[in-house]
Design a protein around this motif. Structure first.
Motif, mmCIF file in Angstrom:
data_model
loop_
_atom_site.group_PDB
_atom_site.id
_atom_site.type_symbol
_atom_site.label_atom_id
_atom_site.label_comp_id
_atom_site.label_asym_id
_atom_site.label_seq_id
_atom_site.Cartn_x
_atom_site.Cartn_y
_atom_site.Cartn_z
ATOM 1 N N LEU A 262 55.339 57.489 68.167
ATOM 2 C CA LEU A 262 55.661 56.216 69.320
ATOM 3 C C LEU A 262 54.460 54.965 68.498
ATOM 4 C CD1 LEU A 262 56.724 57.391 72.307
ATOM 5 C CD2 LEU A 262 58.163 56.317 71.428
ATOM 6 N N VAL B 215 56.293 52.657 75.844
ATOM 7 C CA VAL B 215 56.264 54.559 74.991
ATOM 8 C C VAL B 215 55.575 55.464 75.109
ATOM 9 C CG1 VAL B 215 58.295 52.899 73.510
ATOM 10 C CG2 VAL B 215 56.017 52.861 73.122
ATOM 11 N N ILE C 107 64.859 56.972 70.941
ATOM 12 C CA ILE C 107 64.043 55.277 70.507
ATOM 13 C C ILE C 107 63.362 55.897 69.064
ATOM 14 C CG2 ILE C 107 61.751 54.153 71.173
ATOM 15 C CD1 ILE C 107 62.389 54.617 73.908
ATOM 16 N N ALA D 216 56.578 46.472 75.115
ATOM 17 C CA ALA D 216 56.889 48.108 74.417
ATOM 18 C C ALA D 216 56.169 49.495 74.647
ATOM 19 C CB ALA D 216 57.089 47.316 72.549
ATOM 20 N N THR D 217 54.884 48.973 73.782
ATOM 21 C CA THR D 217 53.635 50.328 73.452
ATOM 22 C C THR D 217 53.973 50.421 74.740
ATOM 23 O OG1 THR D 217 52.970 48.668 71.705
ATOM 24 C CG2 THR D 217 51.483 50.385 72.254
ATOM 25 N N LEU E 128 64.983 51.990 74.548
ATOM 26 C CA LEU E 128 63.596 49.906 74.759
ATOM 27 C C LEU E 128 64.265 48.886 74.986
ATOM 28 C CD1 LEU E 128 61.499 49.694 73.809
ATOM 29 C CD2 LEU E 128 61.959 50.326 71.414
ATOM 30 N N PHE F 214 60.204 56.378 80.091
ATOM 31 C CA PHE F 214 61.240 57.054 79.759
ATOM 32 C C PHE F 214 61.388 58.877 79.725
ATOM 33 C CE2 PHE F 214 60.620 53.094 77.436
ATOM 34 C CZ PHE F 214 61.124 52.097 77.004
ATOM 35 N N THR G 82 63.287 59.133 74.236
ATOM 36 C CA THR G 82 62.057 58.433 74.073
ATOM 37 C C THR G 82 62.559 59.487 72.005
ATOM 38 O OG1 THR G 82 60.253 59.029 74.957
ATOM 39 C CG2 THR G 82 59.569 59.865 73.128
#
Length: 163
Positions: free
Chosen positions: A148, A46, A60, A42-43, A22, A52, A57
């Motif tokens: 997430l 992910v 993260i 980021a939102t 991340l 990813f 994931t």
């Protein structure tokens, strides 16, 4: 925006315990208007299933501390969010801690990544049925998205509190 990668990664700590996948991705997406923009990027990343791998994931999600972890192992933000409340006695607090340890271990064994839940002021006691239900009823894909999503809610809450 002008930080080195290590400085940038360290600066993310107040939003999320950023795992290398991340942090590296967010670093590559500079410049940012502000911290809210960092969270937006980021939102999107992910939750897109395009940026990813499943392993990244999992990394993260697993960068976040376990719910109920010892305060000495938590970041300052996580320690504040996870402060112990809701137990009527020391014996009840120990039982809640044992339940959290069990849920964390079973969850990680079942799904392969850490359980992330936006605590949002709820006591550990109040969280137990929610976490048990996620463990019992969840599947890996749903839990990945849920974790997430909660991770980003935590980041938004931390930013709001820092402003």
């Amino acid at each position: 925006n002008s930080c080195t990668l290590s400085e940038f990664t360290a600066s993310l700590d107040f939003l999320f315990e950023a795992a290398p996948p991340l942090a590296n991705y967010l670093y590559s997406q500079r410049p940012y208007r502000d911290w809210k923009h960092v969270i937006e990027v980021a939102t999107t990343a992910v939750l897109s299933n395009k940026v990813f791998t499943r392993e990244e994931t999992a990394s993260i999600l697993s960068a976040h501390p376990r719910l109920g972890a010892a305060v000495t192992t938590l970041s300052p933000s996580s320690a504040t969010e996870q402060r112990v409340t809701g137990a009527a006695s020391d014996a009840e607090a120990r039982e809640i801690a044992r339940s959290l340890d069990r849920i964390n271990a079973e969850y990680e064994a079942k799904f392969g990544f850490r359980l992330v839940e936006f605590v949002n002021g709820r006591s550990r006691k109040d969280l137990l049925p929610v976490l048990d239900a996620r463990l019992r009823d969840g599947d890996a894909d749903t839990e990945r998205v849920t974790g997430l999503t909660h991770m980003m809610l935590i980041a938004q809450d931390r930013l709001l509190k820092a402003e």
